[in-house]
Scaffold this active site. Structure first.
Site, PDB file in Angstrom:
ATOM      1  N   ASP A 168      -0.421  33.647 -13.051  1.00  0.00           N
ATOM      2  CA  ASP A 168      -1.452  34.557 -13.533  1.00  0.00           C
ATOM      3  C   ASP A 168      -1.888  34.053 -14.902  1.00  0.00           C
ATOM      4  O   ASP A 168      -1.044  33.832 -15.789  1.00  0.00           O
ATOM      5  CB  ASP A 168      -0.907  35.982 -13.667  1.00  0.00           C
ATOM      6  CG  ASP A 168      -0.563  36.611 -12.320  1.00  0.00           C
ATOM      7  OD1 ASP A 168      -0.734  35.933 -11.287  1.00  0.00           O
ATOM      8  OD2 ASP A 168      -0.119  37.772 -12.313  1.00  0.00           O
TER       9      ASP A 168
ATOM     10  N   ASP B  80      -4.016  46.166  -2.565  1.00  0.00           N
ATOM     11  CA  ASP B  80      -2.922  46.739  -3.353  1.00  0.00           C
ATOM     12  C   ASP B  80      -2.723  48.177  -2.902  1.00  0.00           C
ATOM     13  O   ASP B  80      -3.695  48.935  -2.763  1.00  0.00           O
ATOM     14  CB  ASP B  80      -3.261  46.714  -4.841  1.00  0.00           C
ATOM     15  CG  ASP B  80      -3.459  45.300  -5.368  1.00  0.00           C
ATOM     16  OD1 ASP B  80      -3.012  44.347  -4.691  1.00  0.00           O
ATOM     17  OD2 ASP B  80      -4.063  45.148  -6.446  1.00  0.00           O
TER      18      ASP B  80
END
Length: 244
Positions: free
Chosen positions: A10, A132
């Site tokens: 990330d 998600d």
């Protein structure tokens, strides 16, 4: 179904970071060396990696095209990557920059009609749909949006099944409660999805701690697992995970 290990990076402001449950105020920074880390993934035997643009995820406008081009040209890794995808042209640009698959998250919840078109236009092998999810007290898996602060009307099961019927091949599903927590993946969730979506490679994301967790995801019927914090902090060695 084959099983793929996706070591993950990330990126925020050029640095390798991890957020706790997606909270930008709870960031741990691991260095400013994403390209050498990607090369280390390749040297360990990985064939794929997962690359997230956290700046774009917040503000829109994918910013990692130069890094993506370097990784794909210098390491030989295939890269699935996303962050900030707001429209069709974003998908095309990221693919042109060297991505093997583009990850599309919040837009997949907000604008499913667009995603259904893109599955046909770009091909299901070029897109990873990322949902998600958070389980409600009633046991239903729902889809928080807008930084996980609001909840979509449609449920995980309904939307995932709709995409599967349209030809989806790759689903990245993160249990929000376990993201960045090193608490183990939600095997019950992934077993459920594997049964619900035969033929779809479900990627387990969130909570993976060790080799046993990777093996459990595979045995649950997943098509892959995303490895983030556990790799960065040395709880898990990539070569061991690949050996699963």
């Amino acid at each position: 179904m084959s099983f793929t290990v996706y070591p993950a990076l990330d990126i925020r402001e050029g640095r390798v970071v991890r957020l706790l449950q997606g909270d930008y105020g709870k960031q741990t920074t691991y260095g400013d060396d994403p390209l050498p880390r990607a090369q280390a993934f390749a040297d360990a035997g990985a064939t794929w990696m997962h690359l997230v643009d956290l700046d774009a995820a917040k503000a829109g406008g994918y910013t990692l095209a130069p890094l993506l081009a370097q990784i794909s040209s210098q390491t030989g890794l295939k890269v699935q990557t996303g962050g900030g995808v707001r429209g069709r042209d974003d998908v095309a640009r990221i693919l042109d920059a060297g991505a093997s698959r583009v990850v599309i998250g919040s837009l997949a919840v907000r604008e499913p009609e667009a995603l259904l078109q893109w599955l046909q236009e770009f091909g299901a092998e070029r897109l990873t749909i990322a949902l998600d999810t958070r389980q409600g007290e009633d046991g239903v898996w729902r889809l928080p949006v807008h930084g996980w602060t609001e909840t979509a009307d449609v449920t995980l099961d309904v939307l995932a099944h709709r995409y599967a019927e349209a030809g989806m091949k790759h689903l990245l599903c993160t249990d929000i409660a376990r993201d960045g927590m090193l608490s183990g993946p939600n095997i019950a969730l992934y077993t459920h999805l594997a049964r619900l979506l035969p033929g779809v490679a479900v990627q387990a994301s969130g909570g993976v701690r060790d080799v046993a967790d990777v093996r459990a995801a595979k045995e649950a019927g997943c098509g892959g697992a995303v490895l983030g914090k556990a790799l960065l902090e040395g709880h898990l060695q990539l070569d061991e995970a690949l050996a699963c």
